[in-house]
Design a protein around this motif. Structure first.
Motif, short mmCIF file in Angstrom:
data_model
loop_
_atom_site.label_atom_id
_atom_site.label_comp_id
_atom_site.label_asym_id
_atom_site.label_seq_id
_atom_site.Cartn_x
_atom_site.Cartn_y
_atom_site.Cartn_z
N ARG A 42 44.04 50.73 54.17
CA ARG A 42 45.25 49.91 54.17
C ARG A 42 45.21 48.96 52.97
NH1 ARG A 42 43.42 47.89 59.91
NH2 ARG A 42 41.57 47.94 58.59
N HIS A 43 46.13 49.17 52.04
CA HIS A 43 46.11 48.43 50.78
C HIS A 43 47.41 47.64 50.64
CE1 HIS A 43 45.44 48.73 46.11
NE2 HIS A 43 45.60 47.48 46.52
N ILE B 25 43.28 44.14 48.95
CA ILE B 25 44.40 43.28 48.56
C ILE B 25 44.42 43.18 47.04
CG2 ILE B 25 45.44 40.99 48.72
CD1 ILE B 25 43.99 40.63 51.40
N SER B 26 45.56 43.52 46.46
CA SER B 26 45.73 43.42 45.00
C SER B 26 46.84 42.44 44.68
CB SER B 26 46.08 44.79 44.41
OG SER B 26 45.04 45.72 44.58
N PHE B 27 46.73 41.81 43.53
CA PHE B 27 47.77 40.91 43.04
C PHE B 27 48.32 41.50 41.74
CE2 PHE B 27 44.70 38.38 45.41
CZ PHE B 27 45.53 37.75 46.32
N PHE B 28 49.64 41.41 41.57
CA PHE B 28 50.23 41.96 40.35
C PHE B 28 51.34 41.04 39.84
CE2 PHE B 28 52.71 43.78 43.85
CZ PHE B 28 54.02 43.56 43.43
N LYS C 136 38.50 44.42 49.96
CA LYS C 136 38.31 44.34 48.52
C LYS C 136 39.43 43.51 47.91
CE LYS C 136 38.05 47.20 44.35
NZ LYS C 136 38.22 48.57 43.80
N LEU C 137 39.08 42.56 47.05
CA LEU C 137 40.07 41.72 46.36
C LEU C 137 40.10 42.10 44.89
CD1 LEU C 137 39.26 38.21 47.89
CD2 LEU C 137 41.13 39.74 48.52
N ILE D 248 51.31 49.35 50.13
CA ILE D 248 52.63 48.73 50.25
C ILE D 248 52.75 47.62 49.21
CG2 ILE D 248 51.73 47.31 52.15
CD1 ILE D 248 55.40 48.29 51.81
N LEU D 249 53.83 47.64 48.43
CA LEU D 249 54.09 46.62 47.41
C LEU D 249 55.06 45.58 47.95
CD1 LEU D 249 54.70 48.79 44.19
CD2 LEU D 249 52.53 48.06 45.19
#
Length: 231
Positions: A74-75, A102-105, A138-139, A182-183
């Motif tokens: 799950r991202h 979790i990603s930041f953009f 994961k960050l 999911i964005l």
């Protein structure tokens, strides 16, 4: 059950100063008392205190238990808000609910260009202890929007976009057996060009309901839906 965090387990046999102080000074633990630890990498440890020092509490590992791994990923990828307190709150709550990455953009309407991952990691540690988890999500550092679109690990890819005519709801397209990305866009939402580009890259444009949500609310709703499907 109180959990203590020690990322160097099983090699390290000491709690760090903050955890030692909480263990000895606040919880009044002493020699021979049993404590429970996590390493953030998926393992629970039961241990016994051998030296009850408030700055460097020493312990002996008695047994280990591996956290059950889910067969999916799950991202959550999000454009961070200008107010980082709101992002830290989101990361904490998303971790409690359950998320693997979790990603930041940065997108066109993004208001923040710097994200301090080290500060966010402290919220994650607090959240996994609160929710009795042994694995930290994961960050990822802040990425350009185009880079997040090139993610190769997800099979189900969605972009949440405020379009009240769109009847494609995220909950109807989630699959518990597939890796999901999911964005979630910034306060000003994605531009139409960004949505079109994402769709060309295989993302599905989805709705999160009839209400217009704040960025962190939309992100938490998406994480909740992913967990409803996979639990």
């Amino acid at each position: 059950m109180q959990l203590f965090f020690q990322p160097q387990l099983p090699e390290s046999k000491f709690l760090d100063p903050d955890e030692s102080k909480h263990c000895i000074k606040v919880l009044r633990k002493n020699i021979h008392d049993e404590i429970n630890l996590i390493d953030g990498k998926g393992t629970f440890y039961k241990a016994k205190i051998t030296e009850a020092h408030h700055k460097k509490c020493k312990f002996e590992i008695l047994e280990t238990t591996t956290e059950k791994k889910q067969p999916f990923h799950r991202h959550l990828a999000i454009a961070p808000t200008k107010n980082m307190d709101r992002m830290e709150w989101l990361v904490e709550k998303a971790t409690e609910l359950g998320v693997d990455e979790i990603s930041f953009f940065q997108s066109f309407h993004s208001e923040r260009k710097i994200v301090k991952i080290e500060r966010i990691e402290k919220k994650v540690v607090s959240a996994i202890k609160q929710s009795m988890k042994a694995t930290m999500p994961k960050l990822n550092e802040l990425l350009p929007f185009n880079s997040i679109l090139d993610n190769k690990g997800a099979i189900n890819k969605f972009i949440a976009y405020v379009d009240f005519d769109n009847e494609v709801h995220l909950k109807d397209h989630l699959d518990a057996h597939k890796n999901t990305l999911i964005l979630i866009g910034p306060e000003g939402d994605f531009t139409q060009e960004e949505v079109d580009l994402a769709c060309k890259k295989g993302f599905v444009k989805v709705s999160l309901g009839k209400s217009r949500l704040r960025t962190e609310t939309a992100a938490l709703a998406a994480v909740h839906l992913m967990n409803l499907v996979t639990d």
